[in-house]
Motif scaffolding. Structure first.
Motif, PDB file in Angstrom:
ATOM      1  N   PRO A 160       0.834  -1.198   0.000  1.00 49.22           N
ATOM      2  CA  PRO A 160       0.000   0.000   0.000  1.00 49.22           C
ATOM      3  C   PRO A 160       0.874   1.254   0.000  1.00 49.22           C
ATOM      4  N   PHE A 161       0.264   2.376  -0.345  1.00 56.07           N
ATOM      5  CA  PHE A 161       0.995   3.639  -0.413  1.00 56.07           C
ATOM      6  C   PHE A 161       1.684   3.953   0.914  1.00 56.07           C
ATOM      7  N   ALA A 162       2.964   4.315   0.841  1.00 51.06           N
ATOM      8  CA  ALA A 162       3.779   4.767   1.970  1.00 51.06           C
ATOM      9  C   ALA A 162       4.118   3.662   2.966  1.00 51.06           C
ATOM     10  N   VAL A 163       3.797   2.405   2.660  1.00 49.13           N
ATOM     11  CA  VAL A 163       4.123   1.299   3.562  1.00 49.13           C
ATOM     12  C   VAL A 163       5.514   0.762   3.222  1.00 49.13           C
ATOM     13  N   THR A 164       6.365   0.653   4.256  1.00 44.74           N
ATOM     14  CA  THR A 164       7.728   0.141   4.063  1.00 44.74           C
ATOM     15  C   THR A 164       8.021  -1.043   4.980  1.00 44.74           C
ATOM     16  N   ASP A 165       7.018  -1.521   5.683  1.00 46.51           N
ATOM     17  CA  ASP A 165       7.240  -2.590   6.660  1.00 46.51           C
ATOM     18  C   ASP A 165       7.708  -3.893   6.023  1.00 46.51           C
ATOM     19  N   HIS A 166       7.473  -4.071   4.739  1.00 49.20           N
ATOM     20  CA  HIS A 166       7.861  -5.315   4.060  1.00 49.20           C
ATOM     21  C   HIS A 166       9.314  -5.297   3.600  1.00 49.20           C
TER      22      HIS A 166
END
Length: 237
Positions: A160-166
């Motif tokens: 998703p937009f702005a997600v960097t947890d992956h």
């Protein structure tokens, strides 16, 4: 409003002058295109304010319906606060003192998002920071890094937009190329406690980790103690 400031809800202001593709949703059929023309209220010295929209949005391709979102992944053990498999891909569980930063227990069992000393760094990582265990049975030694690379391939994952947890730190990838890890992780998350299990680890013992930080309602002094506690229990079956 469009990027050039024309209220999209008022067609009488001539939204046709705006190249913002969203404008068509308010004043014209969605398949209609706009022709760049001077805005009705251009700024001084700006010949065509709508060029601002051109720079921000792709107006060269036809407006089409958005692609269907990917299928939602349902965690079958959500009611138990337990996560495994694909539900761990973006799992980051921050632990730390009240107002004192955090370190996150990641879905691969490692430590990520080192955000301390007033430094915000969502992808912060300290290489070679990991848990490991060695057990010997009958003269045969078994060693494992308590971390899994099962979800390190993100080539088919759309975040998703702005997600960097992956995002997997390069240090974690290099670590598990050099040393054997565990095939899978199971996490039970009940803040401020995180429990991690390592099923099918290939070890002759069962390992369980519990991590927590002080979090006492109405007691900001003790909740602000700068500590994270990691407890391991090792059971010989």
């Amino acid at each position: 409003r469009s990027a050039c400031g024309i209220p999209l809800s008022q067609p009488e202001k001539d939204t046709r002058n705006c190249t913002h593709p969203i404008a068509s949703q308010f004043s014209q059929p969605k398949d209609a295109r706009h022709t760049p023309a001077p805005c009705s209220t251009p700024r001084p010295g700006v010949e065509n304010e709508c060029q601002k929209c051109e720079a921000m949005f792709d107006t060269t391709s036809p407006v089409t319906d958005a692609a269907a979102p990917p299928a939602k992944v349902i965690n079958p053990t959500l009611d138990q606060y337990k996560y495994s498999g694909e539900s761990l891909r973006c799992c980051q569980l921050p632990l730390g003192p009240l107002g004192g930063g955090c370190i996150a227990v990641s879905g691969d069992g490692g430590l990520r998002q080192w955000q301390m000393v007033n430094e915000t760094n969502h992808v912060g990582h300290v290489p070679d920071s990991f848990w490991g265990i060695k057990a010997e049975v009958g003269g045969v030694s078994h060693s494992r890094v308590l971390q899994s690379s099962a979800l390190y391939d993100n080539s088919s994952f759309v975040a998703p937009f702005a997600v960097t947890d992956h995002i997997v730190p390069p240090g974690s990838i290099d670590l598990l190329k050099k040393l054997p890890g565990v095939p899978e992780i199971e996490i039970t998350a009940k803040y401020p406690t995180v429990e991690v299990d390592y099923p099918n680890s290939g070890l002759p013992v069962d390992v369980h980790m519990t991590a927590w930080n002080p979090c006492i309602p109405l007691d900001e002094n003790n909740s602000g103690i700068p500590v994270i506690v990691f407890q391991f229990s090792v059971t010989n079956p």
